[in-house]
Motif scaffolding. Structure first.
Motif, PDB file in Angstrom:
ATOM      1  N   VAL A  37       0.840  -1.171   0.000  1.00 48.88           N
ATOM      2  CA  VAL A  37       0.000   0.000   0.000  1.00 48.88           C
ATOM      3  C   VAL A  37       0.888   1.237   0.000  1.00 48.88           C
ATOM      4  O   VAL A  37       1.925   1.269   0.655  1.00 48.88           O
ATOM      5  CB  VAL A  37      -0.955  -0.016   1.220  1.00 48.88           C
ATOM      6  N   GLN A  38       0.479   2.219  -0.798  1.00 48.54           N
ATOM      7  CA  GLN A  38       1.222   3.490  -0.836  1.00 48.54           C
ATOM      8  C   GLN A  38       0.462   4.523  -0.015  1.00 48.54           C
ATOM      9  O   GLN A  38      -0.765   4.577  -0.042  1.00 48.54           O
ATOM     10  CB  GLN A  38       1.360   3.994  -2.274  1.00 48.54           C
ATOM     11  N   LEU A  39       1.227   5.307   0.717  1.00 48.65           N
ATOM     12  CA  LEU A  39       0.630   6.294   1.608  1.00 48.65           C
ATOM     13  C   LEU A  39       1.159   7.673   1.284  1.00 48.65           C
ATOM     14  O   LEU A  39       2.345   7.832   0.960  1.00 48.65           O
ATOM     15  CB  LEU A  39       0.952   5.949   3.065  1.00 48.65           C
ATOM     16  N   GLN A  40       0.308   8.655   1.393  1.00 46.55           N
ATOM     17  CA  GLN A  40       0.715  10.038   1.169  1.00 46.55           C
ATOM     18  C   GLN A  40       0.071  10.908   2.234  1.00 46.55           C
ATOM     19  O   GLN A  40      -1.157  11.011   2.299  1.00 46.55           O
ATOM     20  CB  GLN A  40       0.314  10.511  -0.212  1.00 46.55           C
ATOM     21  N   ALA A  41       0.902  11.521   3.043  1.00 49.22           N
ATOM     22  CA  ALA A  41       0.417  12.402   4.103  1.00 49.22           C
ATOM     23  C   ALA A  41       0.466  13.847   3.642  1.00 49.22           C
ATOM     24  O   ALA A  41       1.358  14.248   2.895  1.00 49.22           O
ATOM     25  CB  ALA A  41       1.276  12.223   5.350  1.00 49.22           C
ATOM     26  N   PHE A  42      -0.495  14.621   4.103  1.00 50.09           N
ATOM     27  CA  PHE A  42      -0.522  16.043   3.776  1.00 50.09           C
ATOM     28  C   PHE A  42      -1.335  16.770   4.842  1.00 50.09           C
ATOM     29  O   PHE A  42      -1.979  16.162   5.688  1.00 50.09           O
ATOM     30  CB  PHE A  42      -1.105  16.273   2.382  1.00 50.09           C
ATOM     31  N   GLY A  43      -1.275  18.096   4.773  1.00 51.24           N
ATOM     32  CA  GLY A  43      -2.036  18.898   5.710  1.00 51.24           C
ATOM     33  C   GLY A  43      -1.209  19.635   6.739  1.00 51.24           C
ATOM     34  O   GLY A  43      -1.749  20.376   7.565  1.00 51.24           O
ATOM     35  N   GLY A  44       0.095  19.433   6.725  1.00 53.25           N
ATOM     36  CA  GLY A  44       0.942  20.135   7.671  1.00 53.25           C
ATOM     37  C   GLY A  44       1.006  21.623   7.351  1.00 53.25           C
ATOM     38  O   GLY A  44       0.528  22.084   6.319  1.00 53.25           O
TER      39      GLY A  44
ATOM     40  N   LEU B   4      -4.625  21.876  13.618  1.00 49.25           N
ATOM     41  CA  LEU B   4      -4.369  21.423  12.259  1.00 49.25           C
ATOM     42  C   LEU B   4      -4.975  20.036  12.114  1.00 49.25           C
ATOM     43  O   LEU B   4      -5.073  19.290  13.097  1.00 49.25           O
ATOM     44  CB  LEU B   4      -2.866  21.339  11.959  1.00 49.25           C
ATOM     45  N   ARG B   5      -5.337  19.685  10.901  1.00 52.17           N
ATOM     46  CA  ARG B   5      -5.767  18.319  10.616  1.00 52.17           C
ATOM     47  C   ARG B   5      -4.871  17.734   9.534  1.00 52.17           C
ATOM     48  O   ARG B   5      -4.797  18.270   8.423  1.00 52.17           O
ATOM     49  CB  ARG B   5      -7.224  18.250  10.187  1.00 52.17           C
ATOM     50  N   LEU B   6      -4.209  16.672   9.885  1.00 50.51           N
ATOM     51  CA  LEU B   6      -3.393  15.947   8.920  1.00 50.51           C
ATOM     52  C   LEU B   6      -4.240  14.861   8.274  1.00 50.51           C
ATOM     53  O   LEU B   6      -5.113  14.274   8.914  1.00 50.51           O
ATOM     54  CB  LEU B   6      -2.181  15.321   9.598  1.00 50.51           C
TER      55      LEU B   6
ATOM     56  N   ASN C 298     -10.420   5.425   1.978  1.00 49.08           N
ATOM     57  CA  ASN C 298      -9.012   5.040   2.144  1.00 49.08           C
ATOM     58  C   ASN C 298      -8.193   6.173   2.755  1.00 49.08           C
ATOM     59  O   ASN C 298      -7.093   6.507   2.285  1.00 49.08           O
ATOM     60  CB  ASN C 298      -8.382   4.614   0.812  1.00 49.08           C
ATOM     61  N   MET C 299      -8.745   6.766   3.793  1.00 45.33           N
ATOM     62  CA  MET C 299      -8.098   7.912   4.421  1.00 45.33           C
ATOM     63  C   MET C 299      -7.974   7.694   5.925  1.00 45.33           C
ATOM     64  O   MET C 299      -8.836   7.081   6.558  1.00 45.33           O
ATOM     65  CB  MET C 299      -8.912   9.186   4.198  1.00 45.33           C
ATOM     66  N   VAL C 300      -6.911   8.247   6.474  1.00 49.20           N
ATOM     67  CA  VAL C 300      -6.765   8.331   7.917  1.00 49.20           C
ATOM     68  C   VAL C 300      -6.405   9.775   8.252  1.00 49.20           C
ATOM     69  O   VAL C 300      -5.737  10.454   7.461  1.00 49.20           O
ATOM     70  CB  VAL C 300      -5.703   7.338   8.450  1.00 49.20           C
ATOM     71  N   TYR C 301      -6.884  10.223   9.391  1.00 52.94           N
ATOM     72  CA  TYR C 301      -6.739  11.621   9.768  1.00 52.94           C
ATOM     73  C   TYR C 301      -6.125  11.745  11.160  1.00 52.94           C
ATOM     74  O   TYR C 301      -6.227  10.848  11.995  1.00 52.94           O
ATOM     75  CB  TYR C 301      -8.103  12.313   9.774  1.00 52.94           C
ATOM     76  N   LEU C 302      -5.516  12.889  11.393  1.00 51.19           N
ATOM     77  CA  LEU C 302      -5.049  13.223  12.736  1.00 51.19           C
ATOM     78  C   LEU C 302      -5.467  14.662  13.008  1.00 51.19           C
ATOM     79  O   LEU C 302      -4.890  15.595  12.438  1.00 51.19           O
ATOM     80  CB  LEU C 302      -3.533  13.066  12.857  1.00 51.19           C
TER      81      LEU C 302
ATOM     82  N   THR D  90       4.910  15.091   6.562  1.00 51.05           N
ATOM     83  CA  THR D  90       4.374  16.431   6.391  1.00 51.05           C
ATOM     84  C   THR D  90       4.767  17.251   7.611  1.00 51.05           C
ATOM     85  O   THR D  90       4.614  16.795   8.751  1.00 51.05           O
ATOM     86  CB  THR D  90       2.846  16.409   6.168  1.00 51.05           C
ATOM     87  N   LEU D  91       5.306  18.439   7.369  1.00 56.03           N
ATOM     88  CA  LEU D  91       5.896  19.239   8.442  1.00 56.03           C
ATOM     89  C   LEU D  91       4.840  20.060   9.172  1.00 56.03           C
ATOM     90  O   LEU D  91       4.040  20.769   8.552  1.00 56.03           O
ATOM     91  CB  LEU D  91       6.967  20.168   7.865  1.00 56.03           C
TER      92      LEU D  91
END
Length: 121
Positions: A1-8, A17-19, A76-80, A115-116
């Protein structure tokens, strides 16, 4: 599975903030998901993890009560969700996929790019 984080981004102390982390190329709902963070000069630190169904969540003591991990298996999303941010939350945040809920780095077999998040006082 490929993952891409964003939202920083950059935020002042006390802000939110929500990642997000988007998964592709695998059966997302067979993985537990987690967030870790890394600040230069320190080891990668566990932040939160969530079970396949989303019913079970676990947090590092340092973020408990301020951060919320969630997932949407249909998307197919996960959030923080990060609230009441502190300068010590400044780090690069990574999402990872594992076969069990874990706070151990070694249990995560798939990682997205980081993501920073920068929190200023």
């Amino acid at each position: 599975v490929q993952l891409q984080a964003f939202g920083g981004g950059s935020v002042q102390a006390g802000g939110s903030l929500r990642l997000s982390c988007a998964a592709s190329g695998g059966n997302f709902n067979t993985y537990t998901m987690g967030w870790f963070r890394w600040d230069s000069g320190k080891e990668r630190e566990f932040v939160a993890t969530i079970s396949r169904s989303g019913e079970d969540t676990y947090y590092a003591e340092s973020v408990k009560g301020r951060f919320t991990i969630s997932r949407d298996n249909a998307k197919n999303m996960v959030y923080l969700q990060m609230n009441s941010l502190k300068p010590e939350d400044t780090a690069v945040y990574y999402c990872g996929a594992a076969i069990k809920c874990s706070g151990w780095l070694v249990d995560y077999k798939h990682w997205g790019q980081g993501t920073l998040v920068t929190v200023s006082s």
